[in-house]
Scaffold this motif. Structure first.
Motif, PDB file in Angstrom:
ATOM      1  N   GLY A  48       0.863  -1.259  -0.040  1.00 10.70           N
ATOM      2  CA  GLY A  48       0.077   0.288  -0.124  1.00 10.70           C
ATOM      3  C   GLY A  48       0.964   1.167  -0.045  1.00 10.70           C
ATOM      4  O   GLY A  48       1.284   1.444   1.135  1.00 10.70           O
ATOM      5  N   VAL A  92      -2.404  -0.966   3.805  1.00 13.73           N
ATOM      6  CA  VAL A  92      -3.475  -0.613   2.813  1.00 13.73           C
ATOM      7  C   VAL A  92      -4.758   0.397   3.484  1.00 13.73           C
ATOM      8  O   VAL A  92      -4.719   0.273   4.709  1.00 13.73           O
ATOM      9  CB  VAL A  92      -4.307  -1.911   1.909  1.00 13.73           C
ATOM     10  CG1 VAL A  92      -2.952  -2.679   1.359  1.00 13.73           C
ATOM     11  CG2 VAL A  92      -4.654  -2.682   3.144  1.00 13.73           C
ATOM     12  N   ASP A  98       2.175  -1.692  -4.628  1.00 15.08           N
ATOM     13  CA  ASP A  98       0.771  -1.226  -4.851  1.00 15.08           C
ATOM     14  C   ASP A  98       0.063  -1.861  -6.225  1.00 15.08           C
ATOM     15  O   ASP A  98       0.864  -2.586  -6.991  1.00 15.08           O
ATOM     16  CB  ASP A  98       1.126   0.200  -4.982  1.00 15.08           C
ATOM     17  CG  ASP A  98      -0.211   0.940  -4.459  1.00 15.08           C
ATOM     18  OD1 ASP A  98      -0.434   1.309  -3.280  1.00 15.08           O
ATOM     19  OD2 ASP A  98      -1.332   0.828  -5.225  1.00 15.08           O
ATOM     20  N   TYR A 146      -9.596  -4.534   1.615  1.00 16.75           N
ATOM     21  CA  TYR A 146      -8.341  -4.276   0.993  1.00 16.75           C
ATOM     22  C   TYR A 146      -7.306  -5.146   2.129  1.00 16.75           C
ATOM     23  O   TYR A 146      -6.315  -5.914   1.615  1.00 16.75           O
ATOM     24  CB  TYR A 146      -7.826  -2.970   1.300  1.00 16.75           C
ATOM     25  CG  TYR A 146      -8.735  -2.039   0.197  1.00 16.75           C
ATOM     26  CD1 TYR A 146      -8.603  -2.291  -1.055  1.00 16.75           C
ATOM     27  CD2 TYR A 146      -9.376  -0.989   0.651  1.00 16.75           C
ATOM     28  CE1 TYR A 146      -9.181  -1.377  -1.946  1.00 16.75           C
ATOM     29  CE2 TYR A 146      -9.934  -0.166  -0.147  1.00 16.75           C
ATOM     30  CZ  TYR A 146     -10.043  -0.546  -1.594  1.00 16.75           C
ATOM     31  OH  TYR A 146     -10.862   0.222  -2.168  1.00 16.75           O
TER      32      TYR A 146
END
Ligand SMILES: NC(=O)c1ccc[n+]([C@@H]2O[C@H](COP(=O)([O-])OP(=O)(O)OC[C@H]3O[C@@H](n4cnc5c(N)ncnc54)[C@H](O)[C@@H]3O)[C@@H](O)[C@H]2O)c1
Length: 437
Positions: free
Chosen positions: A8, A85, A31, A99
């Motif tokens: 993230g 995240v 990511d 997430y």
């Protein structure tokens, strides 16, 4: 130097990655967003944050940071993964963990084929129990491996503020390490080595909740200051001057005083002054939702204490302490007195021990108050602590008078203690219940 992957590359992940690279660690950012990945690899910041781009570009130039969308590569080339995240709100206000679930699944799938032990650290803000009950089972299921044996887990909440994120990273007020396994806590201590502010190791859930409570406390402070301002303005006072003055007191006002979980407040000042202030606001048609909720919240806590006692299904109740705190005989607005009256109303057999109140009843300034206002309580007072303990099935510890501690240590196993003051930690869970712990 540690090898760390960060999942993230948002506000938290990108700042962490750049700052940890600056500390000398080898960072891999992961990511799903390809624009972010290429910006980072070009040494550009994907977010607006003072100084961040300089940190990022020097980290990328020195080879200490690069970004990828390849989870397998990141896990295989790092010893630990920081999960950063997003955890946004759902429509109903609950936390959206999609997430978190997805990234846990991704990490678990790669751990299935990794031989070395890996450390997994949750940095996202998650409610208490999420790491243990959501993240760990998903990773275990996806990897076929066991937490504590094949991989280690910790929770390390992030306290940085956007706009001052780099400064906040290097000058944190504290570093909170919620560790499921000491190995993961040790990794974090090494990762942050040298940062000021103190390292605090706790259980996972304490760390998870501390983040929420810190943010909620900040929100309460903002609303409190704003309500003071609105009321002050209506009273022709400058609330900024008032708060400036109030904030000078770092003993009681801006301090940890009054912030520990316990029983309701009482005494001759707090209830009276809160009521007078909110009444004045009402009379001026000033709406103060936060300040107006203080008395209802306090009353609800008395009711909570009452429910705790009545659910014991015992008739003989011994109150150890009646005044609102130890070392005073002042019974005005004592929440314990309120509790006694409610219990009397329900027909409980009550005995009360409070040495200060007993003295006051005989000769102090409160003698008249006893005779005129609370004569119905007088005959429940007993000067013999042992007798009160012996003749009760449930003991309610109302204040932290030192006399009570020794007595509770020698307590018969059949007796139950309800602790409002936080004095007894020695008793078993069957025999002991704290008012809100
Ligand atoms: N923003 C802040 O100031 C701040 C401060 C403290 C704590 N937090 C908490 O930190 C967490 C992250 O916040 P943020 O503001 O950095 O979020 P963000 O939305 O800016 O970034 C999250 C990133 O995660 C990426 N992502 C989503 N799923 C992924 C996956 N499976 N694999 C890899 N990457 C994935 C997204 O593409 C996005 O770039 C949240 O829980 C937040 O509450 C935020």
């Amino acid at each position: 130097m540690l090898n760390i992957s960060v999942f993230g590359m948002g506000y938290v992940g990108v700042v962490c990655s750049a700052c940890l690279a600056k500390k000398g660690h080898q960072m891999i950012g992961v990511d799903l967003n390809h624009t972010k990945i290429s910006m980072i690899n070009d040494g550009m910041s994907p977010i607006v944050e003072p100084e961040l781009e300089e940190y990022l570009s020097s980290a990328v130039k020195s080879g200490r940071l690069y970004a990828t969308d390849n989870t397998r590569h990141a896990i295989m080339n790092s010893d630990a993964s920081l999960i950063c995240v997003g955890t946004p709100s759902m429509k109903n206000g609950d936390l959206d963990l999609s997430y978190i679930r997805q990234v846990s699944e991704n990490i678990g799938q790669v751990l299935a084929e990794k031989e070395d032990k890996h450390v997994v650290i949750i940095r996202s803000t998650v409610l208490p129990g999420t790491t243990r009950n959501v993240v760990v089972p998903i990773i275990e299921h996806a990897s076929g491996k066991k937490a504590g044996v094949d991989f280690y887990v910790a929770m390390n909440p992030e306290f940085l503020r956007e706009g001052t994120a780099i400064k906040d990273f290097f000058e944190p007020p504290m570093t909170v390490i919620g560790q499921m396994h000491a190995e993961a806590g040790d990794f974090l201590a090494k990762m942050y080595d040298g940062l000021p502010g103190g390292f605090y190791r706790n259980d996972l859930e304490v760390a998870e909740m501390a983040k929420y409570i810190a943010n909620t406390w900040h929100a309460v402070k903002v609303c409190f200051g704003n309500e003071v301002g609105v009321l002050a303005k209506n009273l022709g006072v400058d609330g900024r001057d008032v708060m400036e003055l109030v904030c000078n007191d770092t003993k009681l006002n801006i301090s940890s005083a009054y912030l520990r979980p316990g029983f309701a407040f009482g005494g001759s000042c707090l209830p009276k002054d809160v009521k007078a202030l909110t009444y004045r606001a009402r009379s001026k048609d000033v709406s103060l939702p936060l300040l107006s909720s203080i008395m209802p919240s306090n009353n609800r806590h008395v009711q909570h204490g009452m429910e705790l006692i009545t659910k014991q299904k015992a008739n003989r109740i011994g109150m150890l302490g009646l005044s609102f705190k130890a070392d005073t005989d002042d019974l005005r607005e004592s929440p314990l007195l309120e509790l006694v009256e409610r219990l009397m109303g329900k027909g409980y057999e009550l005995k009360i021990y409070d040495e200060n109140v007993s003295v006051a009843k005989e000769k102090g300034a409160s003698k008249e108050y006893f005779e005129n206002e609370i004569s119905h309580i007088s005959n429940l007072l007993n000067n013999d602590l042992r007798e009160v303990v012996d003749q009760s099935d449930v003991l309610v510890v109302g204040n932290s008078s030192s006399h009570f501690k020794n007595m509770l240590n020698e307590l018969a196993p059949s007796k139950k203690v309800i602790d409002f003051a936080g004095i007894s930690k020695q008793l078993s869970n069957e025999q002991y219940e704290g008012v809100c712990w």
